[in-house]
Design an enzyme around this catalytic site. Sequence first.
Site, PDB file in Angstrom:
ATOM      1  N   CYS A  68      -0.811   4.809  -0.498  1.00 18.59           N
ATOM      2  CA  CYS A  68      -0.790   5.183  -1.908  1.00 18.59           C
ATOM      3  C   CYS A  68      -1.703   4.300  -2.766  1.00 18.59           C
ATOM      4  O   CYS A  68      -2.913   4.350  -2.664  1.00 18.59           O
ATOM      5  CB  CYS A  68       0.655   5.154  -2.415  1.00 18.59           C
ATOM      6  SG  CYS A  68       0.873   5.901  -4.046  1.00 18.59           S
ATOM      7  N   GLU A 126       3.384   9.805   2.631  1.00 20.28           N
ATOM      8  CA  GLU A 126       4.218   8.645   2.292  1.00 20.28           C
ATOM      9  C   GLU A 126       5.666   9.063   2.083  1.00 20.28           C
ATOM     10  O   GLU A 126       5.954  10.010   1.350  1.00 20.28           O
ATOM     11  CB  GLU A 126       3.688   7.989   1.013  1.00 20.28           C
ATOM     12  CG  GLU A 126       4.501   6.796   0.541  1.00 20.28           C
ATOM     13  CD  GLU A 126       4.054   6.268  -0.807  1.00 20.28           C
ATOM     14  OE1 GLU A 126       4.428   5.136  -1.144  1.00 20.28           O
ATOM     15  OE2 GLU A 126       3.346   7.002  -1.533  1.00 20.28           O
ATOM     16  N   LYS A 131       3.130  -1.630   4.112  1.00 20.23           N
ATOM     17  CA  LYS A 131       2.357  -1.781   2.879  1.00 20.23           C
ATOM     18  C   LYS A 131       2.412  -3.213   2.379  1.00 20.23           C
ATOM     19  O   LYS A 131       3.486  -3.819   2.293  1.00 20.23           O
ATOM     20  CB  LYS A 131       2.904  -0.820   1.817  1.00 20.23           C
ATOM     21  CG  LYS A 131       2.069  -0.736   0.549  1.00 20.23           C
ATOM     22  CD  LYS A 131       2.647   0.310  -0.393  1.00 20.23           C
ATOM     23  CE  LYS A 131       1.800   0.458  -1.641  1.00 20.23           C
ATOM     24  NZ  LYS A 131       2.370   1.449  -2.589  1.00 20.23           N
TER      25      LYS A 131
END
Length: 492
Positions: free
Chosen positions: A367, A259, A315
Site C-alpha cells: 500500500c 492487501e 510491512k
Amino acid sequence: MTETRFSPTLHYLMALAAGVLTTLTAAPFTLWWLGPVAAGLMYAGLHRLTPGQAALKGWSYGLGLFGAGASWVYVSIHDYGYTGVPLALALTGLFVAGLALFFAVTLWLYRRLAGPRLTWLTFAGAWVLGEWLRTWLFTGFPWLLLGTAHVDSPLAPWAPVGGVYLLSLFTALTGSLGVEFLRRRWWTAAPIAALWLVPLALPSQWTTPTGEPLRVALLQGNLPQLIKWTPEGRREAANTYLALTRELSDEPDLVVWPEAALPMFEDEARPILERAQASLAPDTALLAGILQRDGEGLYYNSVIGLGNAEGEYRKTHLVPFGEYLPLENLLRGVIAFFDLPMPAMTPGPADQAPIEAAGTRLGNAICYEIIYADLVASRARNAEVLLTVSNDTWFGASIGPLQHLQMARLRALENGRPVVRATSNGVTAVIDAQGRVTARAPQFEVATLTGEVTPMAGHTPFNRTGSWPVWLLAALLVMPGLRLRGRDTGEG
C-alpha cells in the site's frame, strides 16, 4: 525588463493557485506542463517578501496543493472513520494546514538565508530539500511531489538516473529559469533547453529481461469496507476470493490477492488459503495480503506465499492513524475515528529477503510504501519484479487511487522493474519496466486482471544509489546563494 511588484496578498493568492495547478499535474489530470508554471509562480517576486511573508506564501501553496490534491483524506475520516461531517471537515482542514507548514518552513528558510545572487538556483535546491524534509519528518508524506507528474513528460528519462527528486529539481529549476527568461535574461534559454532535450539522448532502458514472461492473475474482490470486518464481511471475502481463484481459466504462474484480502489473521485464514491453492496448478504461486499475529501479541500487515512460492514480507513503513495510533493513550476513545476495528500493527524488519515465486524474486511494498522511492529502490535491488498490494477502498471514489497508481508507475520507471499491483477495488494494474500500464482492471467492480510481466535484471543509476546524490546536489545548489554576512539586497 523591470519586475512587476505585487502586493503580499496577491502573492498569497498566486501561491494558492499554484498549489491547485500542481494538483492538476498529477493523475487523473496529468497536465505535467503546469509544474514549471506553478514553480515559477512561487519563485516570482519571492526575494521582495520578508521571511514571514515568504512563509505565508509557502503555506498558501500548501493549502492549495493538499486542499485540492489530498482531499481524499476526508473520505477516509468521514465515510470509513465513523466521523460526522463537521468534525471530518475540521480534521481534514487540520491535516491540510499541517502539511502546508512544510512549504512555509522551506520558503521562510529560503528567504532568511538566501542572498541576492543565483536565486534561481538556490530556489530549486531549497525546494528539493523541502521535499526531502517532507519525506522523512514525522514518518513522512511524500505525496504529490513536484516531480511525480513527469512519469508522462519529456523529463521522464531522467527518472532512472536520479528518481523523483531529480524530476522535482529540474521542474523547479525550469520554473525559476523561466521567470528569469521573462525578465529578458535570454541566456536562461540554454539551460532550460538542456534540461528538456538531454533526455532524448539517455538510454530508453537500463535493465534487461531475464527469463520468460510471467503470466499473472490479480484478483479484485471489491468488498464493502464498512462491513469488511464483520462476520458477514469475512464470509463474503472468503467466498469471493475462493470463487475468483477457482474460476481462473488459464494456468497463471502467479495469482495475487490484495492487501488484507481476507479480514482475519493468517492462522484463521489458513484453511481458506489452502483450499484456494489446491484449486490451482501445482506450479502456480499464490500470494495473499494477510494480517499476521505472533505469540507475543504483535500484529503485522503481511504478504505470504503458498504453492510455488517461498517466503513472506511484513510491512515496514506503517501509516499513522491507519495502522497505528500516535499518542494512543491520549487519543483512544476521544472520537470514533481513533477506535477503528484494527489492532495496532508492528513494523517488519528493514532487511527482508524477496519472496521467491514461480522462480522469480519479488520485491514487496504494501500500500502506502510504494510512495517512498528509496524504500522501493532497496526492495528492487535484489528483485526482478516489484509487487505491491493495497486496500484503496479507503479512498472511496476520489482521485486518491489514481494518484497512487501514478506513483507506482514512477517506481517502475525509476528501478527498471515491472510492477504488479493488486488492490481491493482499484486501481489493479500491470505496469512494465518503462512505467507504462499494460493491463488495468475497472474500479469498483469484482474483477480478475490477467497479463504478463517480464522479469528484469540489472540496475538503473537511481536503483544503485537511491536519492542521496540528488539531495546532496540540492544542498550544493543552495550553498552558493546563501547570505554569508550582513543583509544583502538586490535582485537574483
